[in-house]
Scaffold this active site. Structure first.
Site, PDB file in Angstrom:
ATOM      1  N   SER A 152      30.690  50.182  44.493  1.00 51.66           N
ATOM      2  CA  SER A 152      31.345  48.884  44.551  1.00 51.66           C
ATOM      3  C   SER A 152      31.251  48.348  45.978  1.00 51.66           C
ATOM      4  CB  SER A 152      32.799  49.010  44.071  1.00 51.66           C
ATOM      5  OG  SER A 152      33.371  47.734  43.872  1.00 51.66           O
ATOM      6  N   HIS A 178      29.359  47.429  40.870  1.00 55.73           N
ATOM      7  CA  HIS A 178      30.289  46.357  40.527  1.00 55.73           C
ATOM      8  C   HIS A 178      29.821  45.046  41.144  1.00 55.73           C
ATOM      9  CE1 HIS A 178      33.697  49.590  40.271  1.00 55.73           C
ATOM     10  NE2 HIS A 178      32.821  49.697  39.297  1.00 55.73           N
ATOM     11  N   ASP A 267      37.194  53.862  39.689  1.00 57.28           N
ATOM     12  CA  ASP A 267      36.040  53.938  38.798  1.00 57.28           C
ATOM     13  C   ASP A 267      35.058  55.003  39.272  1.00 57.28           C
ATOM     14  OD1 ASP A 267      34.536  53.158  36.564  1.00 57.28           O
ATOM     15  OD2 ASP A 267      33.272  51.850  37.784  1.00 57.28           O
TER      16      ASP A 267
END
Length: 333
Positions: A152, A178, A267
């Site tokens: 991310s 992401h 995540d």
């Protein structure tokens, strides 16, 4: 028109001593007289990586908002001293938040600046290689090593640098980065140019093959079903889901490697644990080296035995693992 556009305001440029000359040699366009605000017209015309900074928290946020509404590309925010990488600074398109004093700031920006112009005529086709760059040498058959990566904010440059140093022969990379859906085609094209790996946008089912990196189309999760990759509707607030991708990869057992890079939230932690339980290897970016350490910290809490390494050491560790897999079991076993 230049093939690369990097937009720096005066603060951002001052935070990176010597970057001006490096970018010029790279053929990039550097604009530095914005009086604190990037030019929307320039950003629309040169669809490259925007690098923006600001002297205070409110000024930085305004610059990020203006830049990300105008440029169809990832944006790097340079954080002024004392400004933490808070979640409110991660607007659409903001993929990296760089502290002004970071020792590797020039390398990170130059890597992000290695982008082609994106146009409708050159829009990538799902399931096909993204760029016209020479494809890497690839083996045949199923890849011996499949690396599933959750990443991310702050992980994009680590991902590209890792793949650039990692031999692609005999392995495939499955990427859950992401990102807002509209930026995914640009990201896939940029990743191929920056890493040298053939990058495939997955929409319809695609056979898994060595020598390629795979990214799901925008707004979808990337799944591995046996030897086929497909995109599926998103399953969580993290899009694409790193947990879901790593959990799919865990079915490959010892052939799977899981890697969690910089990012906010948790995540990837559950998926990395599944890979470890199934006999695969678990790696994390060392949290102290992450722009946002939450994701690797969460992964290490869930899987304490995971190997945590700084970005510069990841490629060597993954190469050594792949070499062992290619060698197979010792004779007589």
């Amino acid at each position: 028109m230049t093939s690369v556009a990097v937009v720096l305001d005066d603060y951002a440029l001052a935070a990176v001593p010597g970057l001006d000359g490096e970018l010029a040699r790279a053929g990039a366009l550097v604009m530095r007289a914005f009086q604190g605000t990037p030019s929307p017209h320039l950003l629309r015309r040169y669809r490259g990586a925007a690098v923006v900074g600001g002297p205070d928290r409110a000024g930085l946020l305004a610059r990020l908002e203006r830049a990300t509404t105008s440029v169809a590309a990832p944006v790097i925010g340079i954080l002024p001293p004392g400004v933490p990488a808070g979640p409110e600074l991660r607007g659409p398109g903001v993929v990296d938040l760089v502290p002004a004093g970071a020792p590797d700031i020039a390398a990170r920006i130059l890597l992000m600046a290695n982008v082609p112009v994106v146009s409708a005529a050159r829009a990538p086709r799902p399931g096909a290689g993204i760029a016209a760059a020479p494809a890497p040498v690839r083996g045949s058959g199923a890849p011996a090593d499949v690396i599933a990566i959750a990443s991310s904010t702050g992980g994009v440059w680590v991902l590209a640098a890792l793949l650039r140093e990692l031999p692609c022969r005999g392995r495939a990379a499955l990427v859950a980065q992401h990102m807002e859906a509209e930026f995914v085609p640009f990201f896939a094209e940029w990743l191929e140019g920056a890493s040298g790996w053939r990058t495939v946008l997955v929409d319809a089912p695609v056979p898994l093959a060595p020598g390629a990196a795979y990214v799901a189309v925008g707004g979808r999760d990337l799944l591995l079903d046996g030897s086929v990759l497909r995109a599926a509707p998103s399953s969580s607030r993290f899009v694409p889901s790193g947990d879901r991708l790593l959990a799919c990869a865990s079915r490959l057992g010892a052939r799977a490697t899981g890697l969690v890079l910089s990012g906010m939230g948790t995540d990837g932690a559950a998926g990395l644990a599944e890979i470890a339980r199934a006999g695969g290897d678990a790696f994390c970016q060392a949290p102290a080296t992450a722009v946002v350490p939450s994701m690797p910290e969460s992964a290490l809490r869930r899987t304490p035995a995971a190997v945590a390494l700084p970005p510069a050491a990841l490629a060597a560790a993954l190469t050594a693992r792949g070499t062992a897999l290619h060698a197979g079991p010792p004779a007589g076993t």
